[in-house]
Design a protein around this motif. Structure first.
Motif, PDB file in Angstrom:
ATOM      1  N   THR A 299       1.007  -1.158   0.054  1.00 17.14           N
ATOM      2  CA  THR A 299      -0.008   0.044   0.123  1.00 17.14           C
ATOM      3  C   THR A 299       0.780   1.225   0.023  1.00 17.14           C
ATOM      4  O   THR A 299       2.113   1.311   0.177  1.00 17.14           O
ATOM      5  CB  THR A 299      -0.813  -0.126   1.180  1.00 17.14           C
ATOM      6  N   ASN A 300       0.287   2.340  -0.060  1.00 21.45           N
ATOM      7  CA  ASN A 300       0.718   3.977  -0.165  1.00 21.45           C
ATOM      8  C   ASN A 300       0.490   4.541   0.913  1.00 21.45           C
ATOM      9  O   ASN A 300      -0.676   4.992   1.300  1.00 21.45           O
ATOM     10  CB  ASN A 300       0.441   4.489  -1.664  1.00 21.45           C
ATOM     11  N   PRO A 301       1.157   4.958   1.896  1.00 24.84           N
ATOM     12  CA  PRO A 301       2.723   5.001   1.450  1.00 24.84           C
ATOM     13  C   PRO A 301       3.537   4.047   2.484  1.00 24.84           C
ATOM     14  O   PRO A 301       4.622   3.985   2.723  1.00 24.84           O
ATOM     15  CB  PRO A 301       3.197   6.603   1.975  1.00 24.84           C
ATOM     16  N   PHE A 302       2.703   3.236   3.402  1.00 26.37           N
ATOM     17  CA  PHE A 302       3.222   2.428   4.633  1.00 26.37           C
ATOM     18  C   PHE A 302       3.703   1.011   4.029  1.00 26.37           C
ATOM     19  O   PHE A 302       4.137   0.007   4.867  1.00 26.37           O
ATOM     20  CB  PHE A 302       2.233   2.324   5.563  1.00 26.37           C
ATOM     21  N   LEU A 303       3.478   0.710   2.729  1.00 24.63           N
ATOM     22  CA  LEU A 303       3.855  -0.521   2.067  1.00 24.63           C
ATOM     23  C   LEU A 303       3.407  -1.644   2.841  1.00 24.63           C
ATOM     24  O   LEU A 303       3.849  -2.860   3.027  1.00 24.63           O
ATOM     25  CB  LEU A 303       5.455  -0.766   2.058  1.00 24.63           C
ATOM     26  N   ARG A 304       2.017  -1.689   3.347  1.00 28.89           N
ATOM     27  CA  ARG A 304       1.390  -2.616   4.054  1.00 28.89           C
ATOM     28  C   ARG A 304       0.960  -3.729   3.147  1.00 28.89           C
ATOM     29  O   ARG A 304       0.865  -3.538   1.709  1.00 28.89           O
ATOM     30  CB  ARG A 304      -0.109  -2.327   4.581  1.00 28.89           C
ATOM     31  N   CYS A 305       1.073  -4.953   3.255  1.00 22.77           N
ATOM     32  CA  CYS A 305       0.666  -5.960   2.506  1.00 22.77           C
ATOM     33  C   CYS A 305      -0.639  -6.903   2.676  1.00 22.77           C
ATOM     34  O   CYS A 305      -0.711  -7.268   3.804  1.00 22.77           O
ATOM     35  CB  CYS A 305       1.969  -6.992   2.277  1.00 22.77           C
ATOM     36  N   VAL A 306      -1.297  -7.117   1.613  1.00 23.37           N
ATOM     37  CA  VAL A 306      -2.692  -7.974   1.894  1.00 23.37           C
ATOM     38  C   VAL A 306      -2.138  -9.398   1.538  1.00 23.37           C
ATOM     39  O   VAL A 306      -1.637  -9.694   0.564  1.00 23.37           O
ATOM     40  CB  VAL A 306      -3.525  -7.591   0.974  1.00 23.37           C
ATOM     41  N   ASP A 307      -2.631 -10.490   2.185  1.00 20.32           N
ATOM     42  CA  ASP A 307      -2.457 -11.733   1.954  1.00 20.32           C
ATOM     43  C   ASP A 307      -3.386 -12.058   0.858  1.00 20.32           C
ATOM     44  O   ASP A 307      -4.602 -12.227   0.929  1.00 20.32           O
ATOM     45  CB  ASP A 307      -2.992 -12.698   3.167  1.00 20.32           C
ATOM     46  N   ILE A 308      -3.014 -12.050  -0.401  1.00 21.10           N
ATOM     47  CA  ILE A 308      -3.743 -12.003  -1.603  1.00 21.10           C
ATOM     48  C   ILE A 308      -4.580 -13.420  -1.612  1.00 21.10           C
ATOM     49  O   ILE A 308      -5.826 -13.658  -2.003  1.00 21.10           O
ATOM     50  CB  ILE A 308      -2.881 -11.620  -2.973  1.00 21.10           C
ATOM     51  N   GLU A 309      -3.776 -14.328  -1.521  1.00 15.69           N
ATOM     52  CA  GLU A 309      -4.612 -15.730  -1.466  1.00 15.69           C
ATOM     53  C   GLU A 309      -5.543 -15.984  -0.643  1.00 15.69           C
ATOM     54  O   GLU A 309      -6.733 -16.463  -0.918  1.00 15.69           O
ATOM     55  CB  GLU A 309      -3.362 -16.900  -1.314  1.00 15.69           C
ATOM     56  N   LEU A 310      -5.443 -15.549   0.603  1.00 15.05           N
ATOM     57  CA  LEU A 310      -6.350 -15.641   1.741  1.00 15.05           C
ATOM     58  C   LEU A 310      -7.586 -14.697   1.381  1.00 15.05           C
ATOM     59  O   LEU A 310      -8.903 -15.086   1.411  1.00 15.05           O
ATOM     60  CB  LEU A 310      -5.938 -15.342   2.900  1.00 15.05           C
ATOM     61  N   VAL A 311      -7.296 -13.517   0.846  1.00 13.50           N
ATOM     62  CA  VAL A 311      -8.419 -12.535   0.585  1.00 13.50           C
ATOM     63  C   VAL A 311      -9.326 -12.963  -0.553  1.00 13.50           C
ATOM     64  O   VAL A 311     -10.201 -13.182  -0.716  1.00 13.50           O
ATOM     65  CB  VAL A 311      -7.910 -11.333   0.378  1.00 13.50           C
ATOM     66  N   SER A 312      -8.575 -13.728  -1.434  1.00 13.41           N
ATOM     67  CA  SER A 312      -9.282 -14.098  -2.802  1.00 13.41           C
ATOM     68  C   SER A 312     -10.189 -15.435  -2.550  1.00 13.41           C
ATOM     69  O   SER A 312     -11.330 -15.586  -2.740  1.00 13.41           O
ATOM     70  CB  SER A 312      -8.289 -14.507  -3.804  1.00 13.41           C
ATOM     71  N   LYS A 313      -9.698 -16.178  -1.521  1.00 13.04           N
ATOM     72  CA  LYS A 313     -10.596 -17.327  -1.173  1.00 13.04           C
ATOM     73  C   LYS A 313     -11.817 -16.836  -0.500  1.00 13.04           C
ATOM     74  O   LYS A 313     -13.057 -17.373  -0.691  1.00 13.04           O
ATOM     75  CB  LYS A 313      -9.701 -18.214  -0.263  1.00 13.04           C
ATOM     76  N   LEU A 314     -11.598 -15.918   0.449  1.00 16.15           N
ATOM     77  CA  LEU A 314     -12.615 -15.349   1.387  1.00 16.15           C
ATOM     78  C   LEU A 314     -13.530 -14.870   0.416  1.00 16.15           C
ATOM     79  O   LEU A 314     -14.972 -15.009   0.671  1.00 16.15           O
ATOM     80  CB  LEU A 314     -12.265 -14.417   2.425  1.00 16.15           C
ATOM     81  N   CYS A 315     -13.200 -13.958  -0.399  1.00 13.13           N
ATOM     82  CA  CYS A 315     -14.103 -13.108  -1.181  1.00 13.13           C
ATOM     83  C   CYS A 315     -14.894 -14.212  -2.463  1.00 13.13           C
ATOM     84  O   CYS A 315     -16.153 -13.841  -2.661  1.00 13.13           O
ATOM     85  CB  CYS A 315     -13.468 -11.886  -1.877  1.00 13.13           C
ATOM     86  N   HIS A 316     -14.181 -15.080  -3.073  1.00 11.99           N
ATOM     87  CA  HIS A 316     -14.787 -15.819  -4.088  1.00 11.99           C
ATOM     88  C   HIS A 316     -15.849 -16.739  -3.443  1.00 11.99           C
ATOM     89  O   HIS A 316     -16.737 -17.013  -4.036  1.00 11.99           O
ATOM     90  CB  HIS A 316     -13.686 -16.622  -4.758  1.00 11.99           C
ATOM     91  N   GLU A 317     -15.709 -17.043  -2.076  1.00 12.69           N
ATOM     92  CA  GLU A 317     -16.812 -17.914  -1.474  1.00 12.69           C
ATOM     93  C   GLU A 317     -17.801 -17.020  -1.249  1.00 12.69           C
ATOM     94  O   GLU A 317     -19.116 -17.685  -1.464  1.00 12.69           O
ATOM     95  CB  GLU A 317     -16.184 -18.399   0.070  1.00 12.69           C
ATOM     96  N   LYS A 318     -18.019 -15.994  -1.284  1.00 12.42           N
ATOM     97  CA  LYS A 318     -19.200 -14.982  -1.198  1.00 12.42           C
ATOM     98  C   LYS A 318     -19.530 -14.222  -2.689  1.00 12.42           C
ATOM     99  O   LYS A 318     -20.353 -13.254  -2.523  1.00 12.42           O
ATOM    100  CB  LYS A 318     -18.948 -13.920  -0.129  1.00 12.42           C
ATOM    101  N   GLY A 319     -18.949 -14.575  -3.822  1.00  8.97           N
ATOM    102  CA  GLY A 319     -19.229 -14.216  -4.865  1.00  8.97           C
ATOM    103  C   GLY A 319     -18.599 -12.824  -5.277  1.00  8.97           C
ATOM    104  O   GLY A 319     -19.177 -11.905  -6.055  1.00  8.97           O
TER     105      GLY A 319
END
Length: 556
Positions: A321-341
């Motif tokens: 992220t900008n500017p603190f360079l935080r990172c999202v767990d893309i694999e986990l986030v994708s799994k959770l979101c796809h389960e809910k469409g």
């Protein structure tokens, strides 16, 4: 891609008053030139060649042509596009192909001999490559190998990028160009096609285009051969079916959000993000009835709650992220979101397509401000979205309505910049990591934000999903606003400017550069303290940058 040699005869014409002109066209790359017998022009002849209209450029007190002009090409003069290039660009009609053969039944000895010589000099076309031939008929070029409706045969280059290019660096150089592009030319570099519209020879051809039987461009806002090369190149790097390039990163973000979140819909985003993106989400989307849940990048419980309680259409965040360079767990986030469409879009501008493959991790779309690392030279504005053909086409349809098309000259700059993308990013990854470690150990620096450091809250996630941590380091000087200004002003190498990712190093204080219009208390709600510095390291020598940073710290 099969190479080929072309035959361009010497053209000559005589006009009243003794005017004469002639020119030679280059033939094959080896330097062989073949010429037909001079003096074969007639005012009554029709010249059947692309771009030469002898049928209406004769007589009238000007100059006349005395017989028929013969242009001959080798029988297998092939230009091919990869399947992916044709698929990506089919909706804007760029998959125009490809092989050309000119014949003239009235041709005599020397012209036929020249054609045979050119064919012999041309490298053989592999037998497994499909091709079609363009044959000049009495009414202009017709295409052999087409059905009655005019469908172009599916020309397939049997090679794919992955079959012989093992690294992203090689793909960044050659994708969209070496394996076939929609611009027929022998030039190594991609030509800039400066046009706002494209013509159709006959109304019947226009109707065929509208009914998907003929492929072509139509209007500059809908596509351009030069920009199509950029899209193909980025698709190859991201492993995407399709890419859409636009006039800026913000254009890409706003069009995507409007296209994929319906009126009255809901999206989830994160606390740390580019301020202009936050402004659009907070002030513009509510006018369309679209609401948002804002969570910490690491707060998966809040994401689960939002997905359970709201009809979430899209999860949209930067990572880092900008500017603190935080990172999202893309694999986990994708799994959770796809389960809910819900769809997942990651803005990977800080990561670059080389350091992180968001689509491979499960995201539906990846967005970049190509102004930054992809362009890489601080000289062009652009944004891009990559993903499935279905989703990118939805965004593309709205983009065609709203505008914000990328100028082909800007597209050329991005193509040029991407040739060195892997070299630049390697250098910037190295410098970023080493400078982050140096700054973290320095007594005049109170905190450093960089995913490559063990102290970073998402360091473990970054290690799992990133191959490098980028060239941007954010840190806090041990001091107040004035002390931090003194440090920034003492630096000699970087420019004080917005943006990042270019060859030249850039430094700024976000409190001043991006948030100066807000009171200090409001800035600090977003974590933007007066002593925060964002430093984008360019491709300068590491020791020079280190010495510069150290002398600036000594100045405070």
């Amino acid at each position: 891609m099969a190479a080929s040699s072309t035959l361009c005869p010497k053209l000559s014409a005589s006009a009243a008053g003794g005017f004469a002109s002639s020119f030679n066209c280059r033939s094959d790359p080896s330097g062989n030139h073949h010429q037909t017998r001079p003096g074969r022009f007639s005012s009554s002849s029709r010249v059947n060649s692309v771009g030469v209209h002898g049928s209406f450029l004769t007589g009238g007190g000007g100059y006349g042509m005395s017989s028929s002009l013969i242009l001959r090409f080798p029988p297998k003069f092939v230009r091919q596009l990869s399947n992916k290039a044709r698929r990506n660009c089919s909706n804007i009609g760029v998959a125009q192909i490809v092989a050309a053969k000119w014949s003239d039944n009235s041709s005599t000895g020397s012209a036929a001999a020249a054609a045979n010589a050119a064919a012999a000099a041309s490298p053989a076309v592999p037998a497994d490559e499909e091709s079609v031939e363009l044959i000049a008929g009495a009414n202009g070029p017709v295409v052999d190998g087409l059905d009655g409706k005019g469908d172009v045969q599916d020309l397939t280059n049997k090679l794919t990028y992955g079959s012989f290019l093992s690294s992203d660096g090689s793909i960044a150089v050659h994708a969209g160009e070496r394996l076939g592009r929609g611009i027929v030319t022998d030039a190594i570099t991609t030509p800039v096609v400066n046009t706002s519209a494209y013509f159709f020879k006959k109304t019947a051809e226009l109707i065929d285009f509208k009914e998907k039987r003929h492929v072509s461009f139509e209007y500059g806002r809908y596509g351009n051969p030069t920009t199509a090369v950029v899209e193909e190149k980025i698709s190859a790097l991201e492993g995407a079916e399709s890419t859409l390039i636009m006039a800026s990163g913000m254009c890409a973000s706003t069009v995507l959000l409007m296209a994929l979140v319906p009126a009255g819909g809901h999206l989830v985003t994160t606390t740390d993000c580019y301020r202009k993106t936050r402004i659009f989400i907070e002030t513009m989307l509510p006018k369309m009835g679209i609401t948002a849940t804002v969570i910490d990048p690491a707060d998966m419980e809040s994401l689960k709650n939002a997905l359970n309680e709201k009809n979430v259409s899209l999860f949209f965040t930067e990572s880092p992220t900008n500017p603190f360079l935080r990172c999202v767990d893309i694999e986990l986030v994708s799994k959770l979101c796809h389960e809910k469409g819900a769809l997942v879009c990651i803005d990977g501008t800080f990561a670059t397509p080389l350091n992180q493959k968001a689509l491979a991790l499960g995201a539906d779309l990846i967005l970049h401000s190509a102004t930054k690392f992809i362009g890489g030279h601080n000289d062009v504005l652009a944004g891009c979205i990559s993903g499935s053909l279905k989703l990118v086409s939805e965004v593309r349809n709205l983009h065609h309505v709203l505008g914000g098309a990328l100028n082909p000259n800007a597209a050329y700059l991005i193509i040029r910049g991407m040739k060195t993308l892997h070299l630049r990013v390697q250098q910037q990854n190295s410098t970023g990591q080493r400078m982050a470690e140096l700054l973290e150990a320095h007594p005049k620096i109170s905190r450093v934000y960089y995913p490559g450091l063990k102290s970073h809250p998402e360091h473990d996630i970054a290690k799992q999903q990133m191959s490098g941590f980028g060239g941007v380091v954010s840190f806090e000087v041990d001091g107040d606003l004035e002390t931090t200004i003194k440090f920034v002003d003492a630096l000699r190498i970087p420019y004080i400017a917005p943006s990042f990712g270019g060859c030249e190093s850039i430094v700024d204080q976000p409190a001043i550069m991006s948030y100066w219009d807000l009171p200090r208390a409001e800035r600090e709600k977003y974590g933007i303290r007066d002593n925060l510095v964002r430093f984008s390291f360019g491709v300068e020598d590491f020791d020079d940058l280190k010495d510069d940073v150290l002398q600036a710290l000594e100045a405070i």
